[in-house]
Design a protein around this motif. Structure first.
Motif, short mmCIF file in Angstrom:
data_model
loop_
_atom_site.label_atom_id
_atom_site.label_comp_id
_atom_site.label_asym_id
_atom_site.label_seq_id
_atom_site.Cartn_x
_atom_site.Cartn_y
_atom_site.Cartn_z
N ASN A 42 55.50 47.64 44.89
CA ASN A 42 54.89 47.26 46.16
C ASN A 42 54.83 45.74 46.33
O ASN A 42 55.00 45.23 47.44
CB ASN A 42 53.48 47.86 46.28
N LYS A 43 54.64 45.02 45.24
CA LYS A 43 54.67 43.56 45.31
C LYS A 43 56.09 43.07 45.62
O LYS A 43 56.28 42.12 46.38
CB LYS A 43 54.18 42.95 44.00
N PRO A 84 53.61 36.30 40.27
CA PRO A 84 53.14 37.29 41.24
C PRO A 84 52.64 38.58 40.60
O PRO A 84 51.96 39.38 41.24
CB PRO A 84 54.37 37.55 42.11
N LEU A 85 52.99 38.80 39.32
CA LEU A 85 52.54 39.98 38.61
C LEU A 85 51.27 39.69 37.82
O LEU A 85 51.11 38.60 37.26
CB LEU A 85 53.62 40.49 37.65
N GLY A 86 50.38 40.66 37.77
CA GLY A 86 49.19 40.54 36.96
C GLY A 86 49.52 40.70 35.48
O GLY A 86 50.66 41.03 35.12
N GLY A 124 49.03 27.02 35.05
CA GLY A 124 49.67 26.94 36.36
C GLY A 124 50.76 27.98 36.50
O GLY A 124 50.90 28.61 37.54
N LEU A 125 51.52 28.18 35.40
CA LEU A 125 52.58 29.18 35.44
C LEU A 125 52.00 30.57 35.62
O LEU A 125 52.53 31.39 36.36
CB LEU A 125 53.41 29.10 34.15
N ALA A 130 51.13 54.13 37.70
CA ALA A 130 50.48 53.22 38.64
C ALA A 130 50.92 51.77 38.46
O ALA A 130 50.99 51.02 39.44
CB ALA A 130 48.96 53.33 38.49
N VAL A 131 51.20 51.36 37.23
CA VAL A 131 51.58 49.96 36.99
C VAL A 131 52.91 49.64 37.65
O VAL A 131 53.04 48.64 38.37
CB VAL A 131 51.63 49.67 35.48
#
Length: 258
Positions: free
Chosen positions: A238-239, A26-28, A20-21, A231-232
């Motif tokens: 952007n998030k 929000p980050l991959g 769940g966490l 890119a990372v």
């Protein structure tokens, strides 16, 4: 066997909670791994670019850009460190890898060769301002025979160069506005919010004014740069900006723009 069943059930609850966490992050996985391995995100910020970024009397950075970065760091669970530097040094340190990003700059074509940019987050107009004694200036071409100022590394310098104008360069925005007010310059090319802030702070309301017709020579959006190919980090930023969109960004603006 009851204790074994209880332990199995407990492990199942822990695994579900952990999943769940992960779902709530929000980050991959790659982005979170970058944050953990990299440590604090090092951000270069202006020392005198109000209301966006400047140093308060205690030497701490403040302004729209600072509030935005702190919000993103809190929302996405990473640490941020600010490094107050002049404009040119910020860009040099970003290219050298001493910084990861900046508080916010314009994504000019000349910068895109070495930097990648986030989504825009603040629209800014760049205008011509003149000393009260300077007349008949309504467009960039009118500056050709005048003493013109701009900040080194700033978009104003790029705009002047594109128009065939060689300005006197300053390391600080306030210094350029002061020189204009004192008559050491006849005009400057600079972002409106910054000039208006310093015009009032330095008591130059009757010395510095817009050129005739309040000409806007450029409109651009502040964005967050990263070194070309990172890119990372760019996805992370952007998030963060997406999370700050709407009401949060409006709250930050209202705190600093009167």
């Amino acid at each position: 066997m009851k204790w074994l069943f209880g332990l199995t059930a407990l492990l199942a609850v822990v695994m579900v909670a952990a999943c769940g966490l992960d779902e709530q992050d929000p980050l991959g996985r790659q982005e979170r791994a970058w944050v953990k391995e990299h440590g604090p995100v090092k951000v270069g910020v202006h020392q005198n670019y109000p209301p966006f970024s400047f140093l308060e009397q205690d030497g701490k950075p403040a302004g729209i850009c600072i509030d935005l970065w702190r919000f993103m760091a809190d929302k996405l669970k990473f640490k941020v460190q600010f490094f107050p530097l002049d404009m040119q040094q910020q860009q040099d340190d970003l290219q050298a890898g001493r910084l990861d990003s900046l508080g916010g700059i314009f994504p000019l074509a000349s910068r895109k060769a070495t930097m990648d940019f986030s989504a825009p987050y603040y629209a800014v107009s760049t205008s011509i301002f003149v000393n009260i004694q300077t007349k008949n200036v309504s467009k960039l071409a009118d500056l050709a025979a005048l003493k013109v100022g701009a900040v080194q590394g700033d978009s104003g310098q790029t705009i002047c160069a594109a128009g065939g104008i060689k300005p006197q360069l300053f390391t600080g925005y306030g210094d350029a506005v002061l020189a204009l007010g004192q008559g050491r310059l006849q005009a400057i090319v600079m972002d409106e919010p910054v000039v208006l802030y310093y015009r009032r702070k330095l008591g130059l309301l009757d010395k510095v004014e817009w050129a005739t017709g309040r000409p806007v020579v450029d409109r651009n959006d502040l964005a967050l740069p990263v070194k070309k190919g990172n890119a990372v980090l760019l996805r992370i930023l952007n998030k963060g900006l997406a999370a700050a969109g709407g009401s949060e960004m409006q709250r930050i603006r209202e705190r600093w723009v009167q």
